[in-house]
Design a protein around this motif. Structure first.
Motif, PDB file in Angstrom:
ATOM      1  N   ILE A  28       0.879  -1.165   0.000  1.00  0.00           N
ATOM      2  CA  ILE A  28       0.000   0.000   0.000  1.00  0.00           C
ATOM      3  C   ILE A  28       0.912   1.208   0.000  1.00  0.00           C
ATOM      4  N   SER A  29       0.994   1.874  -1.144  1.00  0.00           N
ATOM      5  CA  SER A  29       1.989   2.933  -1.294  1.00  0.00           C
ATOM      6  C   SER A  29       1.512   4.292  -0.810  1.00  0.00           C
ATOM      7  N   ASP A  30       0.218   4.456  -0.581  1.00  0.00           N
ATOM      8  CA  ASP A  30      -0.289   5.735  -0.085  1.00  0.00           C
ATOM      9  C   ASP A  30      -1.232   5.490   1.091  1.00  0.00           C
ATOM     10  N   PRO A  31      -0.696   4.960   2.190  1.00  0.00           N
ATOM     11  CA  PRO A  31      -1.569   4.587   3.304  1.00  0.00           C
ATOM     12  C   PRO A  31      -2.236   5.768   3.993  1.00  0.00           C
ATOM     13  N   GLY A  32      -1.765   6.971   3.735  1.00  0.00           N
ATOM     14  CA  GLY A  32      -2.395   8.144   4.324  1.00  0.00           C
ATOM     15  C   GLY A  32      -3.832   8.333   3.874  1.00  0.00           C
ATOM     16  N   GLN A  33      -4.208   7.672   2.784  1.00  0.00           N
ATOM     17  CA  GLN A  33      -5.577   7.750   2.274  1.00  0.00           C
ATOM     18  C   GLN A  33      -6.508   6.722   2.915  1.00  0.00           C
ATOM     19  N   LEU A  34      -5.944   5.830   3.751  1.00  0.00           N
ATOM     20  CA  LEU A  34      -6.743   4.759   4.356  1.00  0.00           C
ATOM     21  C   LEU A  34      -7.233   5.138   5.743  1.00  0.00           C
ATOM     22  N   SER A  35      -8.412   4.634   6.068  1.00  0.00           N
ATOM     23  CA  SER A  35      -8.906   4.790   7.429  1.00  0.00           C
ATOM     24  C   SER A  35      -8.837   3.481   8.196  1.00  0.00           C
ATOM     25  N   ALA A  36      -8.787   2.335   7.468  1.00  0.00           N
ATOM     26  CA  ALA A  36      -8.746   1.039   8.151  1.00  0.00           C
ATOM     27  C   ALA A  36      -8.286  -0.060   7.204  1.00  0.00           C
ATOM     28  N   ILE A  37      -7.653  -1.074   7.795  1.00  0.00           N
ATOM     29  CA  ILE A  37      -7.345  -2.322   7.111  1.00  0.00           C
ATOM     30  C   ILE A  37      -8.001  -3.416   7.946  1.00  0.00           C
ATOM     31  N   VAL A  38      -8.836  -4.228   7.316  1.00  0.00           N
ATOM     32  CA  VAL A  38      -9.588  -5.260   8.022  1.00  0.00           C
ATOM     33  C   VAL A  38      -9.105  -6.622   7.553  1.00  0.00           C
ATOM     34  N   PHE A  39      -8.679  -7.457   8.511  1.00  0.00           N
ATOM     35  CA  PHE A  39      -8.174  -8.794   8.195  1.00  0.00           C
ATOM     36  C   PHE A  39      -9.158  -9.900   8.535  1.00  0.00           C
ATOM     37  N   ASP A  40     -10.041  -9.670   9.479  1.00  0.00           N
ATOM     38  CA  ASP A  40     -10.916 -10.725   9.986  1.00  0.00           C
ATOM     39  C   ASP A  40     -12.348 -10.528   9.513  1.00  0.00           C
ATOM     40  N   GLU A  41     -12.953 -11.606   9.052  1.00  0.00           N
ATOM     41  CA  GLU A  41     -14.324 -11.559   8.549  1.00  0.00           C
ATOM     42  C   GLU A  41     -15.302 -10.931   9.540  1.00  0.00           C
ATOM     43  N   SER A  42     -15.079 -11.133  10.836  1.00  0.00           N
ATOM     44  CA  SER A  42     -16.004 -10.594  11.838  1.00  0.00           C
ATOM     45  C   SER A  42     -16.013  -9.069  11.871  1.00  0.00           C
ATOM     46  N   ALA A  43     -14.980  -8.436  11.320  1.00  0.00           N
ATOM     47  CA  ALA A  43     -14.913  -6.971  11.300  1.00  0.00           C
ATOM     48  C   ALA A  43     -15.251  -6.377   9.929  1.00  0.00           C
ATOM     49  N   VAL A  44     -15.530  -7.235   8.946  1.00  0.00           N
ATOM     50  CA  VAL A  44     -15.895  -6.761   7.609  1.00  0.00           C
ATOM     51  C   VAL A  44     -17.338  -6.259   7.650  1.00  0.00           C
ATOM     52  N   LEU A  45     -17.571  -5.088   7.059  1.00  0.00           N
ATOM     53  CA  LEU A  45     -18.933  -4.559   6.994  1.00  0.00           C
ATOM     54  C   LEU A  45     -19.838  -5.533   6.249  1.00  0.00           C
ATOM     55  N   ALA A  46     -21.069  -5.659   6.690  1.00  0.00           N
ATOM     56  CA  ALA A  46     -22.011  -6.593   6.067  1.00  0.00           C
ATOM     57  C   ALA A  46     -22.142  -6.336   4.567  1.00  0.00           C
ATOM     58  N   THR A  47     -22.089  -5.073   4.171  1.00  0.00           N
ATOM     59  CA  THR A  47     -22.212  -4.737   2.754  1.00  0.00           C
ATOM     60  C   THR A  47     -20.984  -5.150   1.940  1.00  0.00           C
ATOM     61  N   LEU A  49     -19.247  -8.122   2.619  1.00  0.00           N
ATOM     62  CA  LEU A  49     -19.003  -9.563   2.740  1.00  0.00           C
ATOM     63  C   LEU A  49     -18.953 -10.274   1.395  1.00  0.00           C
ATOM     64  N   CYS A  50     -19.753  -9.839   0.434  1.00  0.00           N
ATOM     65  CA  CYS A  50     -19.739 -10.519  -0.875  1.00  0.00           C
ATOM     66  C   CYS A  50     -18.419 -10.273  -1.611  1.00  0.00           C
ATOM     67  N   ALA A  51     -17.724  -9.189  -1.328  1.00  0.00           N
ATOM     68  CA  ALA A  51     -16.414  -8.923  -1.934  1.00  0.00           C
ATOM     69  C   ALA A  51     -15.293  -9.596  -1.141  1.00  0.00           C
ATOM     70  N   PHE A  52     -15.552  -9.943   0.122  1.00  0.00           N
ATOM     71  CA  PHE A  52     -14.555 -10.594   0.971  1.00  0.00           C
ATOM     72  C   PHE A  52     -14.656 -12.114   0.861  1.00  0.00           C
ATOM     73  N   GLY A  72     -16.629   3.888   7.361  1.00  0.00           N
ATOM     74  CA  GLY A  72     -17.962   3.522   6.926  1.00  0.00           C
ATOM     75  C   GLY A  72     -18.117   3.352   5.431  1.00  0.00           C
ATOM     76  N   ALA A  73     -17.092   3.705   4.647  1.00  0.00           N
ATOM     77  CA  ALA A  73     -17.186   3.562   3.189  1.00  0.00           C
ATOM     78  C   ALA A  73     -16.991   2.109   2.795  1.00  0.00           C
ATOM     79  N   ALA A  74     -17.437   1.762   1.618  1.00  0.00           N
ATOM     80  CA  ALA A  74     -17.258   0.399   1.111  1.00  0.00           C
ATOM     81  C   ALA A  74     -15.782   0.044   1.084  1.00  0.00           C
ATOM     82  N   GLY A  75     -15.479  -1.188   1.419  1.00  0.00           N
ATOM     83  CA  GLY A  75     -14.099  -1.650   1.437  1.00  0.00           C
ATOM     84  C   GLY A  75     -13.594  -2.019   0.053  1.00  0.00           C
ATOM     85  N   ILE A  76     -12.281  -2.046  -0.077  1.00  0.00           N
ATOM     86  CA  ILE A  76     -11.623  -2.445  -1.312  1.00  0.00           C
ATOM     87  C   ILE A  76     -10.903  -3.757  -1.024  1.00  0.00           C
ATOM     88  N   PRO A  77     -11.276  -4.853  -1.703  1.00  0.00           N
ATOM     89  CA  PRO A  77     -10.599  -6.130  -1.453  1.00  0.00           C
ATOM     90  C   PRO A  77      -9.154  -6.074  -1.944  1.00  0.00           C
TER      91      PRO A  77
END
Length: 86
Positions: A28-47, A49-52, A72-77
């Motif tokens: 991740i070359s520009d991490p300043g643009q990120l608010s979160a990195i999620v590794f565990d399915e239990s922390a993935v937003l319900a919306t 899950l289909c991308a995870f 709160g924005a959609a995650g990027i796999p």
């Protein structure tokens, strides 16, 4: 002084071990643009899950993490075997 000063993260390199034992890396070359990195399915937003949880039959399609550019924005796999860099 306006607020607290702190270091700035410039790059994040992540090594991933896949189910077949192969190793891949992603960066991740520009991490300043990120608010979160999620590794565990239990922390993935319900919306997100289909991308995870892409495929039960082909683990290569499932990303290792989701990254978020704002709270709160959609995650990027990121980190699926199919898109690995090495």
């Amino acid at each position: 002084m306006d607020g607290f000063e702190r270091g700035v993260v410039r790059r994040i390199s992540i090594e991933i071990e896949f189910p077949d034992g192969s190793i891949g890396t992603t960066e991740i070359s520009d991490p300043g643009q990120l608010s979160a990195i999620v590794f565990d399915e239990s922390a993935v937003l319900a919306t997100d899950l289909c991308a995870f949880n892409v495929s039960e039959s082909d683990w290569r399609a499932n990303p290792a993490m989701m990254v978020h550019t704002e709270s709160g924005a959609a995650g990027i796999p990121l980190g699926a075997h199919n898109d690995r860099q090495s």
